[in-house]
Design a protein around this motif. Structure first.
Motif, PDB file in Angstrom:
ATOM      1  N   UNK A   1       0.777  -1.185   0.199  1.00  0.00           N
ATOM      2  CA  UNK A   1       0.043  -0.056   0.116  1.00  0.00           C
ATOM      3  C   UNK A   1       0.603   1.346  -0.022  1.00  0.00           C
ATOM      4  N   UNK A   2       0.402   2.184  -0.326  1.00  0.00           N
ATOM      5  CA  UNK A   2       0.922   3.861  -0.120  1.00  0.00           C
ATOM      6  C   UNK A   2       0.907   4.098   1.200  1.00  0.00           C
ATOM      7  N   UNK A   3       0.528   3.733   1.970  1.00  0.00           N
ATOM      8  CA  UNK A   3       0.180   4.016   3.538  1.00  0.00           C
ATOM      9  C   UNK A   3       1.534   3.823   4.325  1.00  0.00           C
ATOM     10  N   UNK A   4       2.190   4.922   4.972  1.00  0.00           N
ATOM     11  CA  UNK A   4       3.518   4.600   5.849  1.00  0.00           C
ATOM     12  C   UNK A   4       3.133   3.405   6.826  1.00  0.00           C
ATOM     13  N   UNK A   5       3.976   2.682   7.024  1.00  0.00           N
ATOM     14  CA  UNK A   5       3.860   1.525   7.927  1.00  0.00           C
ATOM     15  C   UNK A   5       3.290   2.109   9.158  1.00  0.00           C
ATOM     16  N   UNK A   6       3.927   3.014   9.981  1.00  0.00           N
ATOM     17  CA  UNK A   6       3.433   3.412  11.167  1.00  0.00           C
ATOM     18  C   UNK A   6       2.118   4.053  11.056  1.00  0.00           C
ATOM     19  N   UNK A   7       1.562   4.301   9.980  1.00  0.00           N
ATOM     20  CA  UNK A   7       0.162   4.981   9.790  1.00  0.00           C
ATOM     21  C   UNK A   7      -0.988   3.704   9.360  1.00  0.00           C
ATOM     22  N   UNK A   8      -0.531   2.494   9.211  1.00  0.00           N
ATOM     23  CA  UNK A   8      -1.219   1.421   8.609  1.00  0.00           C
ATOM     24  C   UNK A   8      -1.619   0.592   9.780  1.00  0.00           C
ATOM     25  N   UNK A   9      -2.783   0.064   9.617  1.00  0.00           N
ATOM     26  CA  UNK A   9      -3.337  -1.063  10.645  1.00  0.00           C
ATOM     27  C   UNK A   9      -3.541  -2.155   9.753  1.00  0.00           C
ATOM     28  N   UNK A  10      -2.892  -3.172  10.523  1.00  0.00           N
ATOM     29  CA  UNK A  10      -3.031  -4.612   9.907  1.00  0.00           C
ATOM     30  C   UNK A  10      -4.245  -5.398  10.366  1.00  0.00           C
TER      31      UNK A  10
ATOM     32  N   UNK B   1      -1.558 -10.021   7.251  1.00  0.00           N
ATOM     33  CA  UNK B   1      -1.370  -8.585   7.105  1.00  0.00           C
ATOM     34  C   UNK B   1      -2.421  -7.983   6.212  1.00  0.00           C
ATOM     35  N   UNK B   2      -3.436  -7.875   6.240  1.00  0.00           N
ATOM     36  CA  UNK B   2      -4.608  -7.463   5.422  1.00  0.00           C
ATOM     37  C   UNK B   2      -4.535  -5.797   5.795  1.00  0.00           C
ATOM     38  N   UNK B   3      -4.293  -4.836   5.012  1.00  0.00           N
ATOM     39  CA  UNK B   3      -4.314  -3.526   5.162  1.00  0.00           C
ATOM     40  C   UNK B   3      -5.522  -2.873   5.467  1.00  0.00           C
ATOM     41  N   UNK B   4      -5.902  -2.000   6.554  1.00  0.00           N
ATOM     42  CA  UNK B   4      -6.785  -1.389   6.731  1.00  0.00           C
ATOM     43  C   UNK B   4      -7.231  -0.614   5.701  1.00  0.00           C
ATOM     44  N   UNK B   5      -6.331   0.297   4.801  1.00  0.00           N
ATOM     45  CA  UNK B   5      -6.819   1.090   3.697  1.00  0.00           C
ATOM     46  C   UNK B   5      -7.351   0.337   2.725  1.00  0.00           C
ATOM     47  N   UNK B   6      -7.609  -1.110   2.692  1.00  0.00           N
ATOM     48  CA  UNK B   6      -8.266  -1.636   1.888  1.00  0.00           C
ATOM     49  C   UNK B   6      -9.658  -2.256   2.467  1.00  0.00           C
ATOM     50  N   UNK B   7      -9.853  -2.189   3.540  1.00  0.00           N
ATOM     51  CA  UNK B   7     -10.706  -2.923   4.286  1.00  0.00           C
ATOM     52  C   UNK B   7     -12.226  -3.199   3.960  1.00  0.00           C
ATOM     53  N   UNK B   8     -12.751  -2.080   3.447  1.00  0.00           N
ATOM     54  CA  UNK B   8     -14.285  -2.113   3.040  1.00  0.00           C
ATOM     55  C   UNK B   8     -14.096  -3.366   1.864  1.00  0.00           C
ATOM     56  N   UNK B   9     -13.295  -2.976   0.824  1.00  0.00           N
ATOM     57  CA  UNK B   9     -13.612  -4.124  -0.171  1.00  0.00           C
ATOM     58  C   UNK B   9     -13.011  -5.694   0.318  1.00  0.00           C
ATOM     59  N   UNK B  10     -12.128  -5.813   1.186  1.00  0.00           N
ATOM     60  CA  UNK B  10     -11.657  -6.940   1.639  1.00  0.00           C
ATOM     61  C   UNK B  10     -12.720  -7.626   2.423  1.00  0.00           C
TER      62      UNK B  10
END
Length: 228
Positions: free
Chosen positions: A48-57, A96-105
């Motif tokens: 993802x393009x989200x910095x690791x410190x800002x991403x939730x897994x 490690x599923x990213x929160x930034x894509x969570x709705x579609x996941x």
């Protein structure tokens, strides 16, 4: 061999230190505030393009019946180093599923679960040596899970970590990071005897999604399989 009788579903609940009983709460005692937060390996980071410190897994696991879950958890509690034991026994589909894509996941998980009838599984010996001081057991009957993983990998390849793009190898980890060879051998022999002659049967009843929080898992949602 006949499938075991249907049981009530149970999710892997986060653990307080010294406990291995699934709880009704979706939160866990936080780790010590002084515990350092370690960055993930590159192979474990989603794309993802989200910095690791800002991403939730998020972690996606198999949900099983209570009898099977409690029995395998008892083995894990017996052998897993207490200082490292924060999560109950589990079979991971994705780590490690990213929160930034969570709705579609979430929508894809719900659709896949809705097309999968509940099915029988069995934890079997002989125990497996895993990495540094680790012991696990294989689980047979996971072909439907392998199909789900392949399907979702095809949909999510653009965001998955390298680890999550790999082949699914369903198992339970009962011991990890134990440097004493005698303890490892003792675990292997005792688990081998425990699983004779027919292993530990159970029912796969759905999928569970967990938010990763500094070593703890916090329950988000279950996705039930239709009854067979």
């Amino acid at each position: 061999m006949d499938a075991p009788a249907m049981e009530q579903p149970v999710s892997i609940r986060p653990l307080s230190p010294g406990s291995l009983t699934p709880t009704a709460s979706n939160s866990a005692s936080p780790p010590d505030a002084a515990t350092p937060r370690h960055g993930r390996r590159d192979s474990h980071k989603p794309r993802t393009n989200v910095p690791e410190a800002e991403e939730t897994y998020y972690v996606l696991t198999l949900q099983t019946d209570a009898t099977h879950h409690q029995a395998i958890c008892a083995l894990r509690k017996r052998y897993y180093p207490p200082a490292l034991l924060r999560v109950a026994a589990h079979i991971s589909l994705f780590r490690a599923l990213p929160n930034s894509a969570l709705p579609s996941l979430r929508a894809d998980i719900a659709a896949a679960a809705g097309r999968t009838a509940s099915f029988g599984i069995r934890a079997v010996g002989p125990p497996l040596r895993m990495g540094r001081g680790g012991v696990g057991v294989s689980v047979v009957g996971l072909e439907p899970v392998d199909g789900i993983v392949r399907e979702l990998q095809g949909k999510w390849r653009g965001v998955l970590s390298r680890q999550d793009r790999g082949a699914f190898r369903g198992h339970y980890t009962l011991m990890n990071k134990v440097d004493d060879p005698e303890r490892v051998e003792k675990c292997i022999e005792e688990v081998r005897q425990e699983l004779q002659p027919h292993g530990l049967p159970g029912m796969a009843l759905g999928l569970s999604l967990w938010r990763y929080d500094k070593g703890w898992w916090r329950h988000e949602r279950d996705f039930a399989f239709p009854k067979a």
